[in-house]
Design an enzyme around this catalytic site. Structure first.
Site, PDB file in Angstrom:
ATOM      1  N   HIS A   1      -7.180  -5.795  -1.392  1.00 42.40           N
ATOM      2  CA  HIS A   1      -6.154  -5.177  -0.914  1.00 42.40           C
ATOM      3  C   HIS A   1      -5.340  -6.373   0.325  1.00 42.40           C
ATOM      4  O   HIS A   1      -5.340  -5.905   1.531  1.00 42.40           O
ATOM      5  CB  HIS A   1      -6.404  -3.954  -0.148  1.00 42.40           C
ATOM      6  CG  HIS A   1      -5.259  -3.127  -0.118  1.00 42.40           C
ATOM      7  ND1 HIS A   1      -4.446  -2.519  -1.361  1.00 42.40           N
ATOM      8  CD2 HIS A   1      -4.649  -2.460   0.814  1.00 42.40           C
ATOM      9  CE1 HIS A   1      -3.701  -1.718  -0.975  1.00 42.40           C
ATOM     10  NE2 HIS A   1      -3.734  -1.448   0.473  1.00 42.40           N
TER      11      HIS A   1
ATOM     12  N   ASP B   1      -8.895  -5.320  -6.103  1.00 44.22           N
ATOM     13  CA  ASP B   1      -8.363  -4.418  -4.978  1.00 44.22           C
ATOM     14  C   ASP B   1      -9.252  -3.317  -5.253  1.00 44.22           C
ATOM     15  O   ASP B   1      -8.970  -2.569  -6.428  1.00 44.22           O
ATOM     16  CB  ASP B   1      -6.891  -3.963  -5.105  1.00 44.22           C
ATOM     17  CG  ASP B   1      -6.521  -3.274  -3.882  1.00 44.22           C
ATOM     18  OD1 ASP B   1      -7.334  -2.457  -3.259  1.00 44.22           O
ATOM     19  OD2 ASP B   1      -5.169  -3.278  -3.666  1.00 44.22           O
TER      20      ASP B   1
ATOM     21  N   SER C   1       1.041  -1.372   0.150  1.00 39.07           N
ATOM     22  CA  SER C   1      -0.052  -0.162  -0.039  1.00 39.07           C
ATOM     23  C   SER C   1       1.002   1.108   0.108  1.00 39.07           C
ATOM     24  O   SER C   1       1.825   1.692  -0.849  1.00 39.07           O
ATOM     25  CB  SER C   1      -0.979  -0.048   1.199  1.00 39.07           C
ATOM     26  OG  SER C   1      -2.078   0.663   0.985  1.00 39.07           O
TER      27      SER C   1
END
Length: 678
Positions: free
Chosen positions: A347, A316, A210
């Site tokens: 994610h 995602d 991320s």
């Protein structure tokens, strides 16, 4: 096994001497000599670094590195906190080692990984726990692990600026320090120098999920010397595309609050002006400003020297797969060495959806690019793709050789219901009309594809006679006439047919966390190498979204700036859809759906437009493996019947047709600081 020294009769050596000699011989093959990269020819017999160093006795220290910036305006250059754990034995023997680095804003505010681990320190401020397993696994194998607090976070000076210069410089300065080009200090405010050149080769591999992986992308895009490889997991390549899509604001498009969210309490008190500047420079209108250009790493892909091992979830809905696709294509255009894993998850870190294979592959990747071992990983298939839960295939190249852009065209159907998607263009004057309904979204549209409903225009192929594979980034060009001065558009590709998929909309985004743990490396009382195991969480579905894209029709003339529309005038716009790799099985249909607001993913326009599509001037350009010939073969001949998987139901949290309340699990794309999105 440790190497053994042959003992001749009458010359038996003491046991301790034998152990020392064996250890020294083994280390000589496993650790790069001081100041030198391993010679590939000499390293040909060395396939893998091994856990020969003591993790319990490793050096644990904190350093503050000067970034050369003064983001908080206090008149002093900002220093970022760098926590280091490295094996003691190589330095004692005069050998240098490479570094694995994770630069993050999350080490104090929110934690890392599936169990939200934070850094911890002892009473003297020395690091005790390093989140995740990188330290536990790699330090005994002859690597240093470095965990960097981005400016403004945890124990660092400055202010976090959400992907801007401060974020990138926070980590780049550490790469420079590891190579002797930047200044480090033993304390946050003192003058005693700390140097890494005595133990570091200067070779660095950055990794992170991320926001952390985004920083790795940004540092690689500076071309900094010494950064040999990056492993971005679910990472952003353009912050503009994280908050907007071609002028249209994605759900809750507001970057300024993220700075306040991750900043330390002290930084929150002093960084209000920085957050105000971020808000002013990144307008909700979706206009591309200089601030967005600063946060765009794709445009600087030509500077990347490091190899790239990217991992992304195709479902995602936080850091959408378009982020990976644009980065991958830009890297390919500049000949960057690269590898990719594409999962069916949301994610999620690969440690939590393919753990054993991931650790093994990552180990070999770092051994090759940081230690110089000729272990063959650079000659293996470039892509691993998850086809169904826990079922993976590989491709030598990605997209595969033979993939060609193929134009498909929508046309009216023969009866009430969906239109037709095929190769033949629609007759001039053919149209389809829909009215934006912000209460509905892509899953509602797909569930109602065979019914003429007012909120979408849908077009389908006949049932396929052969599998059809989409691999890469698609584009949909529409010519639309709005009834109001503002309009947003969504384009969605859907596989219409039953399947069992990872339940990406549920908590965990495709995984279930189990109670039992497995261990990956060495532990200490304050830093365990044991983590909760996971398994795939699945759902039976009647349709699967393959790819999606959104745009503000007002950007039709200039993608950098929107403008009011003239009701009754036709506008032509091309929407970029997220990268995908999906096989539409024989017996299924492929659908193109065009709608307005994609609920929970796209914010609605200020009006409620009705849009009329000119079908003769609307098309979809799809990267099909086998190109137009594959499509022709898939849409001729008899089609097999599609069998439904057992337990057919919508994914957890997804609304069945007609439901009026949004699911908590899909309440919009979760930002990096929220819940499982980290």
């Amino acid at each position: 096994m440790p190497m053994r020294k042959r003992i001749t009769r009458g010359a038996r050596a003491p046991y301790g001497t034998l152990v020392a000699a064996a250890t020294a011989a083994l280390l000589a093959t496993l650790v790069t000599p001081a100041g030198a990269r391993t010679d590939p020819a000499a390293a040909g017999s060395v396939r893998e670094s091994r856990p020969v160093h003591s993790y319990a006795d490793a050096v644990r220290e904190s350093v503050w590195v000067d970034t050369g910036l003064d983001g908080d305006g206090d008149g002093r250059a900002d220093r970022v906190a760098v926590d280091v754990v490295r094996p003691r034995e190589p330095a004692a023997a005069g050998r240098k080692i490479p570094v694995i680095m994770d630069a993050s804003p999350y080490y104090a505010c929110c934690g890392r990984g599936n169990e939200s681990q934070r850094k911890t320190y002892d009473a003297d401020g020395k690091p005790v726990q390093f989140p995740l397993y990188y330290d536990n696994y790699f330090v005994p194998r002859g690597y240093a692990f470095v965990a960097v607090d981005l400016a403004g976070t945890n124990r660092s000076d400055g202010c976090d600026d959400v992907g801007g210069r401060s974020d990138v410089r926070s980590a780049k300065a550490v790469v420079d320090w590891l190579n002797g080009r930047a200044r480090g200090y033993t304390t946050r405010t003192g003058t005693a120098p700390a140097r890494a050149t005595g133990w570091s080769t200067g070779d660095v591999g950055m990794i992170g999920k991320s926001w952390d992986g985004t920083v790795a992308n940004g540092v690689a895009a500076t071309g900094v010397e010494g950064l040999k490889t990056i492993v971005p997991i679910g990472a952003i390549s353009s912050w503009y595309d994280y908050f907007h899509s071609q002028g249209a604001p994605l759900y809750d498009a507001n970057p300024s609050w993220l700075s306040d969210y991750v900043n330390s309490p002290g930084a929150r008190a002093r960084c209000g002006a920085v957050q105000d500047r971020i808000a002013a420079a990144t307008p909700y209108s979706g206009d591309r400003t200089a601030a967005w250009s600063e946060r765009d790493h794709v445009k600087d892909a030509h500077r990347v020297r490091a190899s790239v091992f990217a991992v992304h979830g195709q479902q995602d809905l936080n850091v959408r797969a378009g982020q990976f696709g644009k980065w991958w294509d830009a890297l390919a255009a500049h000949g960057v060495e690269r590898k990719v894993w594409l999962s069916q998850t949301g994610h999620v870190d690969p440690f939590d959806f393919r753990r054993a294979d991931w650790v093994r592959t990552l180990h070999r990747w770092f051994d090759h690019y940081l230690l110089g071992y000729d272990n063959g990983i650079d000659r293996e298939p470039a892509a691993d793709i998850e086809r169904a839960p826990d079922r993976w295939t590989t491709d030598r190249h990605w997209p595969p050789r033979g993939t060609a852009t193929t134009t498909l065209r929508p046309a009216p159907g023969a009866a009430a219901g969906p239109g037709v998607l095929g190769r033949a263009p629609a007759a001039p004057g053919s149209t389809a009309t829909f009215t934006d309904d912000p209460a509905l979204g892509e899953l509602d549209w797909a569930a109602r594809i065979d019914t003429a409903t007012p909120e979408k225009a849908g077009f389908v192929t006949r049932p396929l006679s052969r599998d059809l594979r989409i691999a890469g980034s698609s584009r949909v060009t529409v010519t639309a006439t709005p009834t109001t001065a503002t309009a947003h558009l969504s384009a969605v590709l859907v596989d219409l047919g039953p399947a069992t998929i990872r339940d990406y909309a549920a908590a965990g985004e495709g995984i279930t966390t189990l109670a039992h743990r497995t261990c990956w490396g060495a532990s200490t009382p304050g830093d365990s190498a044991c983590f909760k195991e996971t398994e795939a969480r699945t759902a039976g579905v009647a349709h699967t979204v393959v790819s999606r894209g959104w745009a503000d029709l007002g950007t039709w003339a200039d993608p950098r700036k929107g403008r009011p529309l003239t009701p009754g005038r036709a506008y032509t716009l091309t929407l970029d859809l997220a990268a995908a790799d999906h096989v539409v099985p024989a017996g299924h249909r492929l659908a193109l759906i065009v709608g307005g607001t994609d609920r929970d993913l796209l914010d609605p326009p200020s009006t409620t437009p009705t849009l009329t599509l000119d079908l003769a001037r609307t098309r979809a350009e799809l990267p099909l493996v086998g190109g137009a010939g594959a499509f022709a073969r898939s849409t001729t001949g008899p089609a097999p019947a599609a069998s439904a998987p057992s337990g057919l139901r919508p994914p957890s949290g997804l609304r069945p047709p007609g439901a009026s309340t949004p699911p908590a699990a899909v309440a919009g794309p979760r930002l990096p600081g929220a819940g499982a999105a980290r």
